[in-house]
Write a protein that holds these residues in place. Structure first.
Motif, short mmCIF file in Angstrom:
data_model
loop_
_atom_site.label_atom_id
_atom_site.label_comp_id
_atom_site.label_asym_id
_atom_site.label_seq_id
_atom_site.Cartn_x
_atom_site.Cartn_y
_atom_site.Cartn_z
N LEU A 180 -12.57 12.29 -35.36
CA LEU A 180 -13.10 12.29 -36.73
C LEU A 180 -14.50 12.91 -36.75
O LEU A 180 -14.84 13.68 -37.67
CB LEU A 180 -13.14 10.86 -37.26
N ASP A 181 -15.31 12.60 -35.76
CA ASP A 181 -16.63 13.22 -35.67
C ASP A 181 -16.51 14.75 -35.57
O ASP A 181 -17.28 15.49 -36.20
CB ASP A 181 -17.38 12.70 -34.45
N ALA A 182 -15.55 15.20 -34.76
CA ALA A 182 -15.36 16.64 -34.60
C ALA A 182 -14.90 17.28 -35.91
O ALA A 182 -15.35 18.37 -36.28
CB ALA A 182 -14.34 16.90 -33.49
N ARG A 183 -14.02 16.59 -36.62
CA ARG A 183 -13.53 17.12 -37.90
C ARG A 183 -14.68 17.23 -38.90
O ARG A 183 -14.80 18.22 -39.62
CB ARG A 183 -12.42 16.22 -38.44
N LEU A 184 -15.52 16.19 -38.94
CA LEU A 184 -16.66 16.23 -39.86
C LEU A 184 -17.62 17.35 -39.46
O LEU A 184 -18.16 18.06 -40.31
CB LEU A 184 -17.38 14.88 -39.87
N GLY A 185 -17.82 17.52 -38.16
CA GLY A 185 -18.70 18.59 -37.69
C GLY A 185 -18.19 19.96 -38.12
O GLY A 185 -18.99 20.85 -38.48
N THR A 186 -16.88 20.15 -38.09
CA THR A 186 -16.29 21.42 -38.53
C THR A 186 -16.56 21.64 -40.02
O THR A 186 -16.89 22.76 -40.45
CB THR A 186 -14.78 21.43 -38.26
N LEU A 187 -16.43 20.59 -40.81
CA LEU A 187 -16.71 20.71 -42.24
C LEU A 187 -18.17 21.07 -42.48
O LEU A 187 -18.50 21.92 -43.30
CB LEU A 187 -16.38 19.40 -42.96
N LEU A 188 -19.07 20.43 -41.74
CA LEU A 188 -20.51 20.66 -41.95
C LEU A 188 -20.94 22.05 -41.48
O LEU A 188 -21.92 22.59 -41.98
CB LEU A 188 -21.32 19.59 -41.22
N ALA A 189 -20.20 22.62 -40.52
CA ALA A 189 -20.53 23.96 -40.04
C ALA A 189 -20.43 24.99 -41.15
O ALA A 189 -21.07 26.05 -41.10
CB ALA A 189 -19.63 24.34 -38.87
N ASP A 190 -19.65 24.66 -42.20
CA ASP A 190 -19.49 25.57 -43.33
C ASP A 190 -20.55 25.32 -44.41
O ASP A 190 -20.46 25.88 -45.50
CB ASP A 190 -18.07 25.40 -43.91
N THR A 191 -21.52 24.45 -44.11
CA THR A 191 -22.65 24.10 -45.00
C THR A 191 -22.21 23.82 -46.44
O THR A 191 -22.64 24.49 -47.38
CB THR A 191 -23.74 25.19 -44.98
N PRO A 192 -21.37 22.81 -46.63
CA PRO A 192 -20.98 22.47 -48.01
C PRO A 192 -22.13 21.81 -48.76
O PRO A 192 -23.11 21.33 -48.16
CB PRO A 192 -19.84 21.46 -47.79
N ASP A 193 -22.03 21.78 -50.08
CA ASP A 193 -23.02 21.08 -50.90
C ASP A 193 -22.95 19.57 -50.67
O ASP A 193 -23.96 18.87 -50.80
CB ASP A 193 -22.80 21.37 -52.38
N ALA A 194 -21.76 19.07 -50.38
CA ALA A 194 -21.56 17.64 -50.14
C ALA A 194 -20.20 17.47 -49.47
O ALA A 194 -19.36 18.39 -49.49
CB ALA A 194 -21.60 16.86 -51.45
#
Length: 429
Positions: free
Chosen positions: A193-207
């Motif tokens: 789950l940490d890795a999945r969240l890290g992948t999402l954050l790598a795309d610099t979303p607004d939230a």
């Protein structure tokens, strides 16, 4: 040491619900009416959590900026690790009023974490977020509807919900790139789950919007939020489920609910909500003298308002509880006045009644009504006493005015509470 948790409620009912969630879980918490003075903070003592009750839900973006910039500075200076912008559990908001996206843009500068978490859903009050779509029960234990088909929220008089996908809903308010972390991923384990969240954050979303579809999801979401907050202070958005999630991660479980004691003397209850839930509570309230107020006259005719306040004062002094309603009998708004003007007039009326006949227990129903009314009272803080119904808090008033200090105050949003809530406010459990 600095409190680790801070929250700002976009209305008073929601702010008091978060106070209840934290206090029930053993956190020393207080809710201030506005940014507290140094003396008020000192008088509150050592705290785990500090809240500010506001009214941004009813504000235009310019008003929100003026309201929230000092709030951001206060909490940043206080040193909280987690700043929670507490919005309504139904996320009802719009670009022109109560914009959640605008709130994030104003507050986010003081809390620059790469993770800007948004928590959807709060199962204990019938709110569920799955695959970023929000569902809500119609009343306590009622049928669950997708929010854009909800019988009340889809036709809300100020901020009707026309979109169930919160990513799309918030995109219209300036959060164009909201990533969704969906509940099936919660079964993958912490590392995955940490890795999945890290992948999402790598795309610099607004939230990042977190699903919450069941109580078990809360601790999982809370871990992700708190581990981010430990690295760098973070702004989180959502209902009181933000507090539930973080407390679940901390291992702070809710204690037993205190029974609601009977009121010492008559109760004054002011209802400004158009909700069918509040209407049913009013119908079940057989122990009150009921008074239907004309909202337009209340706002425009001082003589009418004074006469009604005088009449209510007579009943209260005689020991009779009074339920006054500004919403029309049929539950449909037929006044030409803006809702904000009605709320302001209602708040002034409340002060007039309390001047005639101080009471020991007061109830206010309706989000905007509660916010405006409490702002009009000469109080500086609220402490938790109990929770008469899920999402409904009973608080003790802190005030420098002798007639208000110690007052028991119930704040209730339109959609909240059991049918017998108003009766139990008099008679207890």
């Amino acid at each position: 040491m600095a409190p680790r948790y801070g929250w700002y409620g976009d209305d008073f009912t929601g702010a008091s619900d978060t106070l209840a969630v934290l206090a029930q879980r053993g956190q020393k918490a207080i809710l201030f009416r506005g940014i507290p003075t140094t003396d008020q903070l000192r008088r509150a003592g050592d705290l785990d959590a500090v809240g500010i009750a506001g009214a941004s839900r009813a504000m235009a973006p310019g008003e929100m900026t003026a309201e929230l910039l000092p709030v951001a500075a206060f909490f940043a200076d206080l040193g909280v690790r987690l700043m929670h912008y507490k919005c309504c559990s139904t996320f009802d908001s719009a670009p022109h009023v109560g914009s959640i996206g605008h709130a994030v843009s104003v507050l986010g500068g003081a809390f620059p974490n790469a993770l800007s978490p948004i928590v959807g859903g709060q199962p204990n009050i019938g709110r569920f977020c799955t695959f970023s779509n929000l569902f809500a029960a119609a009343g306590t234990g009622g049928e669950v509807f997708r929010i854009d088909r909800h019988p009340t929220m889809s036709v809300h008089p100020v901020t009707p919900m026309a979109e169930a996908d919160l990513r799309r809903h918030l995109a219209a308010q300036g959060l164009a790139r909201v990533a969704g972390l969906h509940y099936p991923a919660y079964a993958e384990g912490a590392d995955a789950l940490d890795a999945r969240l890290g992948t999402l954050l790598a795309d610099t979303p607004d939230a990042v919007l977190f699903d919450v579809s069941r109580v078990e999801d809360l601790a999982i979401v809370g871990r992700l939020i708190w581990q981010a907050a430990e690295r760098e202070k973070v702004l989180a958005v959502g209902a009181s489920s933000v507090a539930q999630a973080v407390c679940a991660h901390w291992g702070a479980e809710p204690g037993p609910s205190a029974r609601l004691a009977p009121s010492e003397g008559p109760v004054f209850l002011l209802a400004g909500s158009l909700s069918p839930i509040t209407r049913r509570q009013r119908e079940a309230a057989v122990s009150y003298v009921k008074l239907q107020l004309d909202a337009e006259q209340l706002a425009r005719d001082p003589a009418y308002a004074a006469a009604q306040a005088e009449a209510i004062g007579v009943d209260l002094k005689a020991g009779r509880s009074v339920l006054a309603t500004t919403a029309p009998e049929g539950g449909e708004g037929d006044t030409t006045l803006p809702p904000g003007e009605v709320a302001v007039a209602t708040a002034a009326f409340l002060n007039a009644v309390l001047a005639k006949a101080p009471v020991k227990r007061l109830g206010i129903a309706g989000g905007d009504t509660s916010s405006r009314a409490v702002q009009a009272l000469d109080l500086w803080g609220l402490a938790y006493l109990g929770m008469p119904s899920p999402g409904v808090a009973l608080c003790r008033v802190h005030s420098d005015a002798p007639g208000l200090d110690g007052l028991e105050l119930m704040l209730k949003g339109g959609q909240m509470g059991s049918p017998d809530l108003f009766e139990r406010l008099i008679h207890g459990d």
